[in-house]
Design a protein around this motif. Structure first.
Motif, PDB file in Angstrom:
ATOM      1  N   LYS B  46       0.837  -1.209   0.000  1.00  0.00           N
ATOM      2  CA  LYS B  46       0.000   0.000   0.000  1.00  0.00           C
ATOM      3  C   LYS B  46       0.866   1.252   0.000  1.00  0.00           C
ATOM      4  O   LYS B  46       2.025   1.232   0.436  1.00  0.00           O
ATOM      5  CB  LYS B  46      -0.903   0.020   1.235  1.00  0.00           C
ATOM      6  N   LEU B  48       0.607   5.682   0.614  1.00  0.00           N
ATOM      7  CA  LEU B  48      -0.098   6.917   0.966  1.00  0.00           C
ATOM      8  C   LEU B  48       0.796   8.087   0.586  1.00  0.00           C
ATOM      9  O   LEU B  48       2.025   7.985   0.644  1.00  0.00           O
ATOM     10  CB  LEU B  48      -0.395   6.960   2.465  1.00  0.00           C
ATOM     11  N   ALA B  89      -7.146   8.862  -4.803  1.00  0.00           N
ATOM     12  CA  ALA B  89      -7.009   7.500  -4.275  1.00  0.00           C
ATOM     13  C   ALA B  89      -7.430   6.519  -5.358  1.00  0.00           C
ATOM     14  O   ALA B  89      -8.338   6.808  -6.143  1.00  0.00           O
ATOM     15  CB  ALA B  89      -7.888   7.304  -3.037  1.00  0.00           C
ATOM     16  N   ASP B  90      -6.742   5.394  -5.412  1.00  0.00           N
ATOM     17  CA  ASP B  90      -7.175   4.294  -6.279  1.00  0.00           C
ATOM     18  C   ASP B  90      -6.890   3.009  -5.517  1.00  0.00           C
ATOM     19  O   ASP B  90      -5.776   2.472  -5.557  1.00  0.00           O
ATOM     20  CB  ASP B  90      -6.443   4.335  -7.618  1.00  0.00           C
ATOM     21  N   LEU B  96      -3.731   4.310  -1.586  1.00  0.00           N
ATOM     22  CA  LEU B  96      -4.858   4.540  -0.668  1.00  0.00           C
ATOM     23  C   LEU B  96      -5.210   6.007  -0.526  1.00  0.00           C
ATOM     24  O   LEU B  96      -6.267   6.330   0.011  1.00  0.00           O
ATOM     25  CB  LEU B  96      -4.535   3.947   0.703  1.00  0.00           C
ATOM     26  N   LEU B  99      -3.177  13.072   0.577  1.00  0.00           N
ATOM     27  CA  LEU B  99      -3.945  13.964   1.443  1.00  0.00           C
ATOM     28  C   LEU B  99      -3.228  15.303   1.543  1.00  0.00           C
ATOM     29  O   LEU B  99      -1.998  15.365   1.509  1.00  0.00           O
ATOM     30  CB  LEU B  99      -4.104  13.341   2.829  1.00  0.00           C
ATOM     31  N   SER B 104      -0.631  14.625   7.502  1.00  0.00           N
ATOM     32  CA  SER B 104      -1.811  13.950   8.054  1.00  0.00           C
ATOM     33  C   SER B 104      -1.981  12.534   7.524  1.00  0.00           C
ATOM     34  O   SER B 104      -2.698  11.736   8.121  1.00  0.00           O
ATOM     35  CB  SER B 104      -3.086  14.770   7.816  1.00  0.00           C
ATOM     36  N   SER B 105      -1.332  12.196   6.413  1.00  0.00           N
ATOM     37  CA  SER B 105      -1.464  10.810   5.944  1.00  0.00           C
ATOM     38  C   SER B 105      -0.532   9.869   6.717  1.00  0.00           C
ATOM     39  O   SER B 105      -0.682   8.649   6.632  1.00  0.00           O
ATOM     40  CB  SER B 105      -1.189  10.720   4.437  1.00  0.00           C
ATOM     41  N   PRO B 107       0.008   8.982  10.043  1.00  0.00           N
ATOM     42  CA  PRO B 107      -0.465   7.960  11.001  1.00  0.00           C
ATOM     43  C   PRO B 107      -1.407   6.934  10.375  1.00  0.00           C
ATOM     44  O   PRO B 107      -1.552   5.835  10.903  1.00  0.00           O
ATOM     45  CB  PRO B 107      -1.187   8.781  12.077  1.00  0.00           C
ATOM     46  N   LEU B 108      -2.025   7.294   9.239  1.00  0.00           N
ATOM     47  CA  LEU B 108      -2.882   6.307   8.577  1.00  0.00           C
ATOM     48  C   LEU B 108      -2.063   5.070   8.199  1.00  0.00           C
ATOM     49  O   LEU B 108      -2.556   3.941   8.241  1.00  0.00           O
ATOM     50  CB  LEU B 108      -3.524   6.885   7.309  1.00  0.00           C
ATOM     51  N   VAL B 112      -2.879   1.134   8.550  1.00  0.00           N
ATOM     52  CA  VAL B 112      -2.916   0.217   7.399  1.00  0.00           C
ATOM     53  C   VAL B 112      -2.009  -0.983   7.692  1.00  0.00           C
ATOM     54  O   VAL B 112      -2.373  -2.136   7.430  1.00  0.00           O
ATOM     55  CB  VAL B 112      -2.484   0.954   6.110  1.00  0.00           C
TER      56      VAL B 112
END
Lengths: 383, 304
Positions: B46, B48, B89-90, B96, B99, B104-105, B107-108, B112
């Motif tokens: 993945k 980000l 996003a795709d 994923l 942003l 801010s992306s 901690p996502l 994940v």
């Protein structure tokens, strides 16, 4: 008028309501336990949750489900919230606990910019099945930063649902509902409710099976229609917890207990108060609000945040929108930070101030707007 | 890399013709980072990204037509035209999301990776941020979480030396993000971001560690050849012409051509191929309708 509402006949609930049954946090704990038993994807994140600190809502869950699923986090609200969102995006249903309202602000960028918007911004590719538990209102003389009410802010964010349970049973029911949603739900727990008790019936096996059908991974459009139907059918409506004919109180959370207490007092004087418990502030059930408003013609909107920009303004607008011509009053908090100690009672509405506000509303002769803060009562004619 | 270069040049020209709304953040000059990192990933891994993320998206396999349509705000865009340049996003490609709030992306990615752990998969999540993101506190909260939970996160810092106009050196204490990451127990490398092979090699090393539960950081030294966004000239206000030209002399496409031994003819052929693909993407985007009000009202919450 200042202060007079606290000197009237005493109908306020005692700080430790002498009710029987299960404590409010225990009801939440039961909902988490039953939800986690049924849905193995559910993970809890938060500070001190393995120990169940501070109110017992996660007590013993680490023992039952293990620390992989009940994860103590460092004091890192932003990363914990972001981590919860990232896991939820990938289909891990996540419950992030934030003990006190003031701490939520550290995670608010993640909640508002990411959780609430990812589904929309991605054109529906991403779903964020996240539940954020957060305390609201005053409790335990913790003063200005722990004790605050953020309902209007949270309700104003497109992409978030806002649950505001008023008793133990509904805390259980709404949490089970929240754990079945595929989009973020903020579960706002009025901290004064933590010491209240109520009867609790846990969902049985049949309900659990039905709930399992509502689950879905955060991807694909294949089953989107089915999910949508389940969600629409499932949306909790506001409920009339006490019918009456003379006036309505539109309320939620601990405010519902205040309104019920006020209704008992007013009944001794021949005033029949209808109490509408909203349960959700977003989406807002305007239909039920409008029905009650048309029935009684007089509505008190009760909230815990200040009148300026507060939730009661939104509720008043909903009353006017659905039942134009209704006499509307608002009762909210003073426009102060919460002071230390028992002085917090000066800020937030009490059963006494609800009684006084309803009396003024009933006495008011003409259609108009009434604005009432706790201990500072104002009514303004619409002329 | 030729596709990313041509894609962003074409998008930029479309922007100058007022065919694109909003703003645009081109990564021209930084293509070696996107391509080098993506080359070291599996399809199932993945990614980000951030506001300057077109290159990352293309490198992860997002269709250029649908990406261009997204930049145009059209219904056939990869997000239905609702996200735009800064929110792409795709999910099918493992991209994923990019942003727009700096950092801010980050901690996502931890979440994940946690989800991958729960599913007992050894996929990793790469998250990009710039030297501007290096001073966001949430980066260090996220590094700490990834480290204590031993999650497969690869933090990639694209250090292009400026956060808009602010030189990284002026606002970053200590030795920089590599040593900060090491303090959290992450494996951390610093590479020449203009050399795609070097980026790919280092990423392979770190991704292998991340799959085994050792989170990592890669710092890529790079440079954006254009301004921060359209409102900002390539040089003059905060970068000297000499500095910009010096970096342009280390164009990642030229570096690769040299390393791979490509002759001029081959380079022209690759460029023409990319140009044709981008031309098709522009035509596709132009032909796509804007999303309807009904489509814009969807995907807010629940069944709406």
């Amino acid at each position: 008028m200042r202060g007079s509402f606290f000197e009237g006949e005493g109908v306020a609930l005692s700080r430790e309501a002498a009710q029987s049954g299960v404590l409010f946090p225990e009801a939440i704990r039961c909902a988490l336990e039953d939800g986690m038993a049924q849905d193995e994807s559910i993970v809890l994140l938060g500070q001190d949750i393995a120990a169940g600190f501070p109110f017992g809502a996660t007590r013993d869950l680490a023992g039952v489900f293990g620390e992989e699923r009940v994860r103590d986090t460092p004091i890192s609200e932003a990363a914990s919230m972001g981590c919860g969102i990232g896991a939820a995006m990938m289909g891990v249903r996540t419950v992030v606990e934030v003990d006190f309202a003031g701490f939520l602000l550290l995670g608010l960028d993640q909640l508002v910019n990411n959780a609430a918007k990812l589904r929309y911004m991605s054109g529906g590719q991403l779903r964020v099945p996240l539940v954020v538990r957060v305390g609201q209102g005053p409790f335990g003389a913790f003063a200005a930063q722990h004790s605050q009410a953020q309902h209007a802010w949270l309700a104003s964010v497109p992409g978030l649902a806002l649950c505001v349970p008023s008793d133990a049973q509904d805390a259980y029911t709404l949490m089970r509902w929240a754990l079945r949603q595929n989009d973020p739900v903020v579960f706002a727990e009025d901290m004064r409710s933590y010491r209240t008790k109520g009867a609790l019936v846990r969902e049985g096996a049949e309900a659990s099976e039905a709930a399992a059908e509502g689950e879905a991974a955060a991807e694909g459009e294949g089953s989107a229609e089915g999910e949508a139907a389940a969600e629409a059918e499932d949306l909790p409506r506001a409920r009339v917890v006490r019918p009456g004919r003379d006036a309505t109180v539109v309320c939620f959370g601990f405010g519902t207990l205040l309104a019920l207490s006020a209704a008992d007092e007013l009944a001794t004087h021949g005033i029949e108060l209808e109490v509408v418990d909203l349960r959700l502030l977003s989406p807002l059930d305007e239909h039920t609000i409008g029905e009650s408003a048309r029935h009684t013609g007089r509505v008190l909107c009760l909230g815990e945040d200040p009148l300026l920009g507060g939730i009661t303004a939104m509720l008043a607008a909903a009353v006017d929108h659905t039942a134009h011509g209704t006499l509307i009053a608002r009762l909210g908090a003073r426009h102060w930070p919460t002071p230390f100690g028992s002085s917090e009672e000066l800020v937030y509405p009490s059963a006494d101030s609800v009684v006084a506000a309803v009396r003024r509303l009933i006495e008011w002769p003409n259609a108009g707007q009434a604005e009432i803060t706790n201990g500072d009562f104002q009514m303004a004619s619409m002329q | 890399m030729a596709l990313i270069r041509n894609f962003e040049e074409a998008a930029y020209r479309a922007y100058e013709r007022n065919e694109l709304e909003g703003t645009i953040h081109a990564s021209i000059g930084q293509e070696g980072v996107a391509v080098g990192v993506a080359a070291a990933l599996r399809d199932s891994d993945k990614m980000l990204s951030h506001h300057r993320g077109h290159g990352h998206a293309l490198a992860k396999g997002v269709n250029p037509k649908r990406l261009m349509a997204e930049l145009f705000g059209r219904a056939d865009g990869v997000c239905g035209g609702k996200g735009g340049s800064m929110h792409v996003a795709d999910v099918k490609c493992g991209f994923l999301g990019s942003l727009a709030v700096v950092g801010s992306s980050i901690p996502l990615a931890v979440g994940v990776a946690l989800a991958a752990r729960r599913a007992q998969e050894d996929t990793v999540c790469v998250v990009f941020f710039g030297d501007g993101g290096v001073n966001q506190g949430v980066l260090y909260e996220a590094m700490n979480l990834a480290a204590i939970w031993k999650l497969g996160v690869v933090f990639v810092c694209e250090n292009n030396a400026y956060a808009i106009t602010t030189p990284a050196k002026k606002v970053t204490a200590g030795e920089g993000v590599q040593t900060r990451a090491q303090a959290f127990g992450l494996s951390a490398l610093r590479v020449d971001g203009q050399d795609v092979e070097e980026v790919a090699g280092a990423t392979r090393t770190l991704v292998a560690e991340a799959r085994a539960g050792q989170p990592a950081l890669l710092e890529c030294l790079t440079y954006r050849f254009l301004g921060h966004s359209r409102s900002d000239p390539p040089h003059g206000r905060y970068r000297t012409r000499e500095e910009v030209e010096r970096w342009q002399g280390r164009d990642p496409l030229v570096v690769l051509a040299h390393e791979a031994g490509l002759d001029a003819e081959e380079c022209v052929r690759l460029d023409a191929q990319a140009q044709a693909e981008v031309h098709e993407a522009i035509e596709f985007a132009r032909a796509s309708p804007r999303p309807t009000a009904e489509e814009l009202a969807k995907d807010v919450w629940g069944d709406v």
